[in-house]
Design an enzyme around this catalytic site. Structure first.
Site, PDB file in Angstrom:
ATOM      1  N   SER A 214     -12.983   1.700  10.384  1.00  0.00           N
ATOM      2  CA  SER A 214     -12.215   1.884   9.152  1.00  0.00           C
ATOM      3  C   SER A 214     -12.839   1.136   7.970  1.00  0.00           C
ATOM      4  O   SER A 214     -13.283  -0.010   8.108  1.00  0.00           O
ATOM      5  CB  SER A 214     -10.791   1.374   9.364  1.00  0.00           C
ATOM      6  OG  SER A 214     -10.087   1.411   8.142  1.00  0.00           O
ATOM      7  N   ALA A 215     -12.838   1.789   6.835  1.00  0.00           N
ATOM      8  CA  ALA A 215     -13.295   1.139   5.596  1.00  0.00           C
ATOM      9  C   ALA A 215     -12.419  -0.074   5.261  1.00  0.00           C
ATOM     10  O   ALA A 215     -12.824  -0.924   4.458  1.00  0.00           O
ATOM     11  CB  ALA A 215     -13.287   2.142   4.443  1.00  0.00           C
ATOM     12  N   ASP A 216     -11.248  -0.169   5.898  1.00  0.00           N
ATOM     13  CA  ASP A 216     -10.388  -1.356   5.691  1.00  0.00           C
ATOM     14  C   ASP A 216     -11.173  -2.627   6.028  1.00  0.00           C
ATOM     15  O   ASP A 216     -11.077  -3.641   5.317  1.00  0.00           O
ATOM     16  CB  ASP A 216      -9.154  -1.324   6.604  1.00  0.00           C
ATOM     17  CG  ASP A 216      -8.175  -0.212   6.244  1.00  0.00           C
ATOM     18  OD1 ASP A 216      -8.410   0.491   5.246  1.00  0.00           O
ATOM     19  OD2 ASP A 216      -7.185  -0.058   6.988  1.00  0.00           O
TER      20      ASP A 216
ATOM     21  N   GLU B  55       0.828  -1.219   0.000  1.00  0.00           N
ATOM     22  CA  GLU B  55       0.000   0.000   0.000  1.00  0.00           C
ATOM     23  C   GLU B  55       0.861   1.267   0.000  1.00  0.00           C
ATOM     24  O   GLU B  55       2.087   1.214   0.131  1.00  0.00           O
ATOM     25  CB  GLU B  55      -0.936   0.006   1.202  1.00  0.00           C
ATOM     26  CG  GLU B  55      -0.196  -0.018   2.520  1.00  0.00           C
ATOM     27  CD  GLU B  55      -0.772   0.898   3.575  1.00  0.00           C
ATOM     28  OE1 GLU B  55      -1.174   2.042   3.259  1.00  0.00           O
ATOM     29  OE2 GLU B  55      -0.784   0.492   4.748  1.00  0.00           O
TER      30      GLU B  55
ATOM     31  N   ASP C 143     -16.778   5.005  14.454  1.00  0.00           N
ATOM     32  CA  ASP C 143     -15.644   5.196  13.554  1.00  0.00           C
ATOM     33  C   ASP C 143     -15.010   3.838  13.261  1.00  0.00           C
ATOM     34  O   ASP C 143     -14.185   3.345  14.024  1.00  0.00           O
ATOM     35  CB  ASP C 143     -14.633   6.163  14.173  1.00  0.00           C
ATOM     36  CG  ASP C 143     -13.499   6.490  13.214  1.00  0.00           C
ATOM     37  OD1 ASP C 143     -13.423   5.856  12.137  1.00  0.00           O
ATOM     38  OD2 ASP C 143     -12.679   7.377  13.528  1.00  0.00           O
TER      39      ASP C 143
ATOM     40  N   VAL D  63      -5.342   0.703   3.094  1.00  0.00           N
ATOM     41  CA  VAL D  63      -5.494  -0.747   2.974  1.00  0.00           C
ATOM     42  C   VAL D  63      -6.768  -1.055   2.180  1.00  0.00           C
ATOM     43  O   VAL D  63      -6.759  -1.870   1.251  1.00  0.00           O
ATOM     44  CB  VAL D  63      -5.527  -1.410   4.373  1.00  0.00           C
ATOM     45  CG1 VAL D  63      -5.965  -2.867   4.280  1.00  0.00           C
ATOM     46  CG2 VAL D  63      -4.161  -1.295   5.034  1.00  0.00           C
TER      47      VAL D  63
ATOM     48  N   LYS E 199      -3.616  -1.397  14.708  1.00  0.00           N
ATOM     49  CA  LYS E 199      -2.861  -0.434  15.503  1.00  0.00           C
ATOM     50  C   LYS E 199      -3.424  -0.342  16.912  1.00  0.00           C
ATOM     51  O   LYS E 199      -4.632  -0.339  17.097  1.00  0.00           O
ATOM     52  CB  LYS E 199      -2.943   0.947  14.846  1.00  0.00           C
ATOM     53  CG  LYS E 199      -2.023   1.092  13.660  1.00  0.00           C
ATOM     54  CD  LYS E 199      -2.482   2.193  12.759  1.00  0.00           C
ATOM     55  CE  LYS E 199      -3.748   1.766  12.037  1.00  0.00           C
ATOM     56  NZ  LYS E 199      -4.264   2.812  11.147  1.00  0.00           N
TER      57      LYS E 199
ATOM     58  N   LYS F 117      -5.016  11.091   0.946  1.00  0.00           N
ATOM     59  CA  LYS F 117      -5.140   9.696   1.404  1.00  0.00           C
ATOM     60  C   LYS F 117      -6.430   9.156   0.806  1.00  0.00           C
ATOM     61  O   LYS F 117      -7.508   9.672   1.083  1.00  0.00           O
ATOM     62  CB  LYS F 117      -5.208   9.712   2.937  1.00  0.00           C
ATOM     63  CG  LYS F 117      -5.621   8.420   3.605  1.00  0.00           C
ATOM     64  CD  LYS F 117      -5.736   8.615   5.140  1.00  0.00           C
ATOM     65  CE  LYS F 117      -6.448   7.441   5.776  1.00  0.00           C
ATOM     66  NZ  LYS F 117      -6.697   7.637   7.223  1.00  0.00           N
TER      67      LYS F 117
HETATM   68  N1  PSU Z   1      -1.018   1.589   9.757  1.00  0.00           N
HETATM   69  C1  PSU Z   1       0.156   2.237   9.861  1.00  0.00           C
HETATM   70  N2  PSU Z   1       0.355   3.354   9.154  1.00  0.00           N
HETATM   71  C2  PSU Z   1      -0.605   3.818   8.307  1.00  0.00           C
HETATM   72  C3  PSU Z   1      -1.841   3.128   8.197  1.00  0.00           C
HETATM   73  C4  PSU Z   1      -2.002   2.022   8.943  1.00  0.00           C
HETATM   74  O1  PSU Z   1       1.025   1.827  10.594  1.00  0.00           O
HETATM   75  O2  PSU Z   1      -0.358   4.827   7.670  1.00  0.00           O
HETATM   76  C5  PSU Z   1      -2.881   3.598   7.219  1.00  0.00           C
HETATM   77  C6  PSU Z   1      -3.290   2.417   6.332  1.00  0.00           C
HETATM   78  O3  PSU Z   1      -3.183   2.827   4.994  1.00  0.00           O
HETATM   79  C7  PSU Z   1      -4.722   2.161   6.731  1.00  0.00           C
HETATM   80  C8  PSU Z   1      -5.173   3.527   7.113  1.00  0.00           C
HETATM   81  O4  PSU Z   1      -5.478   1.609   5.690  1.00  0.00           O
HETATM   82  O5  PSU Z   1      -4.075   4.048   7.836  1.00  0.00           O
HETATM   83  C9  PSU Z   1      -6.454   3.478   7.948  1.00  0.00           C
HETATM   84  O6  PSU Z   1      -7.024   4.735   8.003  1.00  0.00           O
HETATM   85  P1  PSU Z   1      -8.475   4.919   8.629  1.00  0.00           P
HETATM   86  O7  PSU Z   1      -8.332   4.560  10.080  1.00  0.00           O
HETATM   87  O8  PSU Z   1      -8.812   6.373   8.419  1.00  0.00           O
HETATM   88  O9  PSU Z   1      -9.384   3.986   7.908  1.00  0.00           O
HETATM   89 MN    MN Z   2     -12.293   6.562  10.347  1.00  0.00          MN
END
Ligand code: PSU
Ligand code: MN
Length: 301
Positions: free
Chosen positions: A138-140, A25, A136, A106, A157, A86
């Protein structure tokens, strides 16, 4: 659809020759790691994939094209663009319309890699259900629930709510498979009290599980969790206060939406004086290595 996609010469060749390919990614390049470590890590990750017998396909959007595999000039454009965004899945058409540059999360990388016919994707950590705000999500997780991609990561994380993230994964039939661990790793730490019901200690068994999942035509992704190497771990009593501090600051500064994750990561880096960045880089390298070994096994057996 293919006109929206551009393949690097290396990936194009690998697809023709049915060589093992590992998707990588790019949000961690644009929003996860500071300059110049972002670029160095992206290059190092690609080289680790090659050294372990597979071809890397880093995915990003450059000048409004979905790139499957970045050339050196693509990577330079990405890291030198001060307006780079992003991109999650829903943002892709907007970025293509504006012909701009973006790192793919992701979720977006899973979508693009699947469209390009790839099966294996390695990253650092996935998004999940956020602490204190279970709206909240994640769309992941959503993308993983409907795309049969094998995603290798070091857990979710630690800035997230891990039990709620695990519940979500269970509800949406996404298997969480430990590689040489029986607990769900928390990114900066290898072990947690959250016990997994599936784990393997060797690549052949892991590959066999993946193949059966795909042969049964199960539509969900698979999450393979590979704990951070012991010498790069950050003890819970160091990382927890850093995360709590970062979460407090995010609320005070009214940071929300897709800005939250990059903000929390950079705050944790400040509070740990850069130690979290070092750990992040180590676990990324560890995951891409496993991705390459797994891809090699799957494509050649
Ligand atoms: N984990 C990391 N660094 C990052 C991310 C995850 O250690 O930069 C990024 C990944 O690309 C993941 C995104 O898909 O953060 C998730 O963002 P959000 O929580 O807004 O869905
Ligand atoms: Mn979010």
């Amino acid at each position: 659809m293919q006109t929206f996609f551009e393949y690097s010469p290396e990936v194009k060749q690998a697809l023709i020759e049915h060589q093992p390919i590992v998707a990588l990614e790019s949000t961690l390049i644009t929003h996860g790691l500071p300059d110049p470590l972002n670029c160095e890590t992206a290059i190092a990750a690609e080289n680790i994939v090659r050294e372990n017998g597979a071809i890397p396909a880093t995915i990003a959007i450059i000048n409004g094209k979905i790139k499957i595999g970045l050339t050196t000039s693509d990577l330079e454009k990405l890291v030198n663009d001060p307006h780079v965004t992003k991109a999650s899945v829903r943002d892709i058409p907007h970025i293509l319309t504006k012909r701009s540059n973006a790192g793919t999360t992701v979720a977006a990388t899973v979508f693009c890699a699947d469209a390009a016919g790839l099966k294996i994707f390695a990253t650092g950590g996935i998004g999940g259900v956020h602490r204190g705000d279970d709206q909240d999500i994640s769309a992941d997780l959503i993308e993983l629930s409907k795309t049969p991609m094998a995603v290798i990561c070091a857990g979710a994380k630690a800035i997230l709510d891990l039990p709620k993230t695990l519940e979500f994964l269970e509800t949406f039939s996404i298997p969480v498979i430990g590689y040489r661990t029986s607990s769900f790793p928390a990114f900066y730490t290898a072990e947690t009290p959250y016990i997994l019901n599936t784990h393997y200690d060797d690549i052949a068994s892991l590959a066999a599980h993946l193949k059966i999942h795909w042969q049964l035509n199960l539509r969900s992704g698979l999450l393979i969790v590979n704990p951070i190497p012991m010498d790069a771990e950050i003890p819970t009593d160091v990382i927890e206060p850093a995360i709590k501090e970062a979460l407090k600051n995010a609320i005070q500064k009214k940071i929300y939406g897709k800005e939250i994750t990059p903000y929390l990561l950079s705050e944790v880096a400040t509070v740990t004086k850069g130690k979290s960045i070092e750990s992040n880089i180590t676990l990324i390298k560890n995951n891409v290595r496993l991705g390459a070994l797994l891809a090699k096994h799957i494509y050649t057996t």
